[in-house]
Design a protein around this motif. Structure first.
Motif, PDB file in Angstrom:
ATOM      1  N   THR A 354       0.833  -1.208   0.000  1.00 54.28           N
ATOM      2  CA  THR A 354       0.000   0.000   0.000  1.00 54.28           C
ATOM      3  C   THR A 354       0.866   1.256   0.000  1.00 54.28           C
ATOM      4  O   THR A 354       0.576   2.234  -0.710  1.00 54.28           O
ATOM      5  N   ILE A 355       1.929   1.228   0.782  1.00 57.42           N
ATOM      6  CA  ILE A 355       2.853   2.366   0.819  1.00 57.42           C
ATOM      7  C   ILE A 355       3.423   2.629  -0.571  1.00 57.42           C
ATOM      8  O   ILE A 355       3.464   3.766  -1.047  1.00 57.42           O
ATOM      9  N   GLU A 356       3.849   1.557  -1.238  1.00 55.87           N
ATOM     10  CA  GLU A 356       4.414   1.692  -2.573  1.00 55.87           C
ATOM     11  C   GLU A 356       3.375   2.208  -3.562  1.00 55.87           C
ATOM     12  O   GLU A 356       3.677   3.034  -4.440  1.00 55.87           O
ATOM     13  N   ARG A 357       2.136   1.752  -3.426  1.00 61.44           N
ATOM     14  CA  ARG A 357       1.081   2.212  -4.331  1.00 61.44           C
ATOM     15  C   ARG A 357       0.841   3.715  -4.192  1.00 61.44           C
ATOM     16  O   ARG A 357       0.740   4.431  -5.192  1.00 61.44           O
ATOM     17  N   GLU A 358       0.749   4.200  -2.958  1.00 57.52           N
ATOM     18  CA  GLU A 358       0.420   5.605  -2.743  1.00 57.52           C
ATOM     19  C   GLU A 358       1.590   6.525  -3.066  1.00 57.52           C
ATOM     20  O   GLU A 358       1.432   7.537  -3.748  1.00 57.52           O
ATOM     21  N   PHE A 359       2.772   6.206  -2.569  1.00 56.71           N
ATOM     22  CA  PHE A 359       3.933   7.045  -2.846  1.00 56.71           C
ATOM     23  C   PHE A 359       4.441   6.834  -4.277  1.00 56.71           C
ATOM     24  O   PHE A 359       4.909   7.762  -4.930  1.00 56.71           O
ATOM     25  N   GLY A 360       4.336   5.589  -4.767  1.00 58.04           N
ATOM     26  CA  GLY A 360       4.823   5.273  -6.101  1.00 58.04           C
ATOM     27  C   GLY A 360       4.027   5.919  -7.207  1.00 58.04           C
ATOM     28  O   GLY A 360       4.512   6.035  -8.344  1.00 58.04           O
ATOM     29  N   ALA A 361       2.806   6.360  -6.915  1.00 61.80           N
ATOM     30  CA  ALA A 361       1.987   7.022  -7.932  1.00 61.80           C
ATOM     31  C   ALA A 361       2.675   8.289  -8.451  1.00 61.80           C
ATOM     32  O   ALA A 361       2.429   8.723  -9.571  1.00 61.80           O
ATOM     33  N   TYR A 362       3.567   8.863  -7.631  1.00 66.20           N
ATOM     34  CA  TYR A 362       4.250  10.095  -8.017  1.00 66.20           C
ATOM     35  C   TYR A 362       5.579   9.837  -8.739  1.00 66.20           C
ATOM     36  O   TYR A 362       6.260  10.785  -9.134  1.00 66.20           O
ATOM     37  N   GLU A 363       5.924   8.595  -8.919  1.00 64.39           N
ATOM     38  CA  GLU A 363       7.282   8.227  -9.330  1.00 64.39           C
ATOM     39  C   GLU A 363       7.742   8.922 -10.605  1.00 64.39           C
ATOM     40  O   GLU A 363       8.882   9.394 -10.695  1.00 64.39           O
ATOM     41  N   LYS A 364       6.913   8.992 -11.609  1.00 60.86           N
ATOM     42  CA  LYS A 364       7.336   9.520 -12.905  1.00 60.86           C
ATOM     43  C   LYS A 364       6.883  10.962 -13.152  1.00 60.86           C
ATOM     44  O   LYS A 364       6.945  11.438 -14.279  1.00 60.86           O
ATOM     45  N   HIS A 379       0.895   7.974  12.738  1.00 65.39           N
ATOM     46  CA  HIS A 379       2.319   8.241  12.551  1.00 65.39           C
ATOM     47  C   HIS A 379       2.585   8.385  11.056  1.00 65.39           C
ATOM     48  O   HIS A 379       2.243   7.506  10.259  1.00 65.39           O
ATOM     49  N   THR A 380       3.180   9.496  10.677  1.00 58.74           N
ATOM     50  CA  THR A 380       3.391   9.781   9.266  1.00 58.74           C
ATOM     51  C   THR A 380       4.801   9.385   8.832  1.00 58.74           C
ATOM     52  O   THR A 380       5.736   9.376   9.639  1.00 58.74           O
ATOM     53  N   ILE A 381       4.934   9.075   7.531  1.00 63.44           N
ATOM     54  CA  ILE A 381       6.193   8.556   7.010  1.00 63.44           C
ATOM     55  C   ILE A 381       6.564   9.249   5.701  1.00 63.44           C
ATOM     56  O   ILE A 381       6.721   8.618   4.669  1.00 63.44           O
ATOM     57  N   SER A 382       6.694  10.552   5.735  1.00 63.75           N
ATOM     58  CA  SER A 382       7.067  11.296   4.537  1.00 63.75           C
ATOM     59  C   SER A 382       8.375  10.760   3.965  1.00 63.75           C
ATOM     60  O   SER A 382       9.274  10.353   4.710  1.00 63.75           O
ATOM     61  N   ARG A 383       8.475  10.764   2.624  1.00 68.12           N
ATOM     62  CA  ARG A 383       9.689  10.266   1.975  1.00 68.12           C
ATOM     63  C   ARG A 383       9.847  10.872   0.593  1.00 68.12           C
ATOM     64  O   ARG A 383       8.871  11.237  -0.060  1.00 68.12           O
ATOM     65  N   ASN A 384      11.083  11.007   0.173  1.00 71.19           N
ATOM     66  CA  ASN A 384      11.422  11.490  -1.173  1.00 71.19           C
ATOM     67  C   ASN A 384      10.737  12.805  -1.527  1.00 71.19           C
ATOM     68  O   ASN A 384      10.330  13.021  -2.671  1.00 71.19           O
ATOM     69  N   GLY A 385      10.599  13.664  -0.547  1.00 73.62           N
ATOM     70  CA  GLY A 385       9.964  14.956  -0.790  1.00 73.62           C
ATOM     71  C   GLY A 385       8.451  14.921  -0.814  1.00 73.62           C
ATOM     72  O   GLY A 385       7.803  15.955  -0.991  1.00 73.62           O
ATOM     73  N   ILE A 386       7.867  13.729  -0.654  1.00 78.80           N
ATOM     74  CA  ILE A 386       6.405  13.568  -0.619  1.00 78.80           C
ATOM     75  C   ILE A 386       5.957  13.622   0.838  1.00 78.80           C
ATOM     76  O   ILE A 386       6.442  12.852   1.676  1.00 78.80           O
TER      77      ILE A 386
END
Length: 401
Positions: A354-364, A379-386
């Motif tokens: 699920t994490i990959e689906r939500e954050f990965g949507a911004y990948e390209k 608890h939030t897990i911001s990553r890669n500027g997202i």
């Protein structure tokens, strides 16, 4: 408790004395009349006398004779007794035949500031647009958002998680929020829903098949946040004994959107930078209606969270699209005052997939517009500027977009 609907008043205040006609639309019983009363209270605080304020609610029986344009004109015309500025408030103006001719006459011949409301998003179309082209400012009003809902409840040290559960179940229509128990809430919801079907859709549009219209409405409300196809709806209804063509379904969908029950949201091609006229999504304006008509169980909370985020963005004044990427979609592209943001909305980031689906949507997505993921996780897990935000913090505006 009276909730001061600040976010709407702030958008109206710059136009209190403007000659532009203020057009306020929204579903039946969402609070448009209350906003007019709050505007009246503010202009009175600024020194405007009662004699220079005219308020007519065209759903009040005592004004039923004014639904003919000549009677409407004569009634208001006699209120002008000097050269001072008059403030005209016409509630549910669509009940007046040829109202646009009368409104334009007042605007053109008197020193006035005019506010009108209606339960139809097309209030500015047709003759009104012709007579008042370029002379209006519009405002869309929704039922209470979550922050207003909490204000209405007026609970000291509130349990926001419990309040959110209630809000996600019964929505933010003020009459429903004031009910004491779930049975009463559901009765009120059902009555408002039926009134919208009968008065604001069937009668106004002279629908020939009210039962089919109701089935289409039930389908679209119960599937809030999903991609909708007129052909698929027609097929489903026909297989259940309600024979209907896709063009008729699309006509009914237009009527439903016009009645402010649901919004149709276009897709936006992020790479091509253009809106796409297919695969639109529909979002119901109030979660209480979804509770009445929902027809799914799997992943239900994801759809509820998506709908609540959409309505929150609209209530803040954003223009919203569904984003299309080369590999999928972004839940929302939202624009306000030239600023663009991206939002992914989900229930919980319960596992790595699920994490990959939500954050990965911004990948390209190569641009630098702000990107957010909004969920109910504490608890939030911001990553890669997202940036990852908790839903309640987002709804209570404890975090900045």
């Amino acid at each position: 408790m009276m909730v001061i609907r600040t976010q709407y008043l702030e958008r109206l205040r710059p136009f209190y004395d403007s000659e532009l006609v203020k057009v306020i639309t929204g579903i039946r019983r969402c609070g448009k009349s209350t906003i007019l009363r709050q505007v009246i209270a503010e202009i009175k605080e600024n020194g405007i006398e009662d004699s220079h304020i005219v308020y007519i609610n065209f759903e009040d029986y005592k004004y039923h004779k004014l639904t003919e344009p000549d009677a409407f004109y004569e009634y208001v015309e006699q209120k002008f007794v000097d050269e001072g500025k008059y403030y005209l408030f016409f509630d549910e103006i669509q009940n007046v035949n040829n109202f646009e001719l009368v409104v334009n006459s007042f605007r053109a011949t008197h020193n006035v500031s005019i506010f009108i409301t209606g339960s139809n998003s097309k209030l500015l179309s047709g003759e009104l647009a012709t007579h008042l082209s370029g002379r209006t400012v519009s405002l869309r009003v929704l039922p209470f958002n979550f922050m207003e809902f909490c204000q209405y409840k007026n609970i000291s040290a509130p349990d926001y998680e419990s309040l959110l559960t209630e809000y996600m179940t019964y929505g933010g229509l003020p009459l429903v929020c004031g009910a004491d128990n779930k049975e009463t809430k559901e009765v009120i919801l059902s009555n408002i829903y039926d009134a919208v079907v009968l008065k604001d859709i069937v009668m106004r549009n002279k629908i020939n098949s009210p039962l089919v219209l109701e089935k289409v409405l039930d389908y679209i409300v119960g599937n809030s946040s999903l991609t909708v196809s007129g052909n698929a709806i027609a097929g489903t209804l026909s297989s259940n004994g309600h024979k209907v063509s896709a063009p008729v379904v699309y006509d009914y969908l237009r009527c439903i959107v016009d009645a402010c029950v649901c919004d149709k949201v276009s897709r936006y091609d992020i790479r091509g930078k253009k809106a796409l006229a297919f695969e639109e999504k529909y979002y119901v304006c109030d979660l209480g209606f979804l509770h009445l008509k929902k027809n799914r169980i799997k992943d239900e909370y994801n759809y509820i969270i998506e709908t609540i985020c959409y309505n929150e963005l609209i209530s803040r004044g954003y223009k919203v699209y569904v984003g299309k990427t080369w590999k999928g979609e972004i839940d929302f592209i939202a624009e306000l005052n030239g600023k663009i943001i991206y939002i992914q909305a989900a229930y919980l980031l319960s596992d790595e997939k699920t994490i990959e689906r939500e954050f990965g949507a911004y990948e390209k997505i190569a641009d630098n517009y702000p990107k957010y993921v909004i969920t109910l996780d504490k608890h939030t897990i911001s990553r890669n500027g997202i940036i990852h935000y908790n839903l309640i913090d987002f709804l209570l505006r404890k975090v900045a977009l």
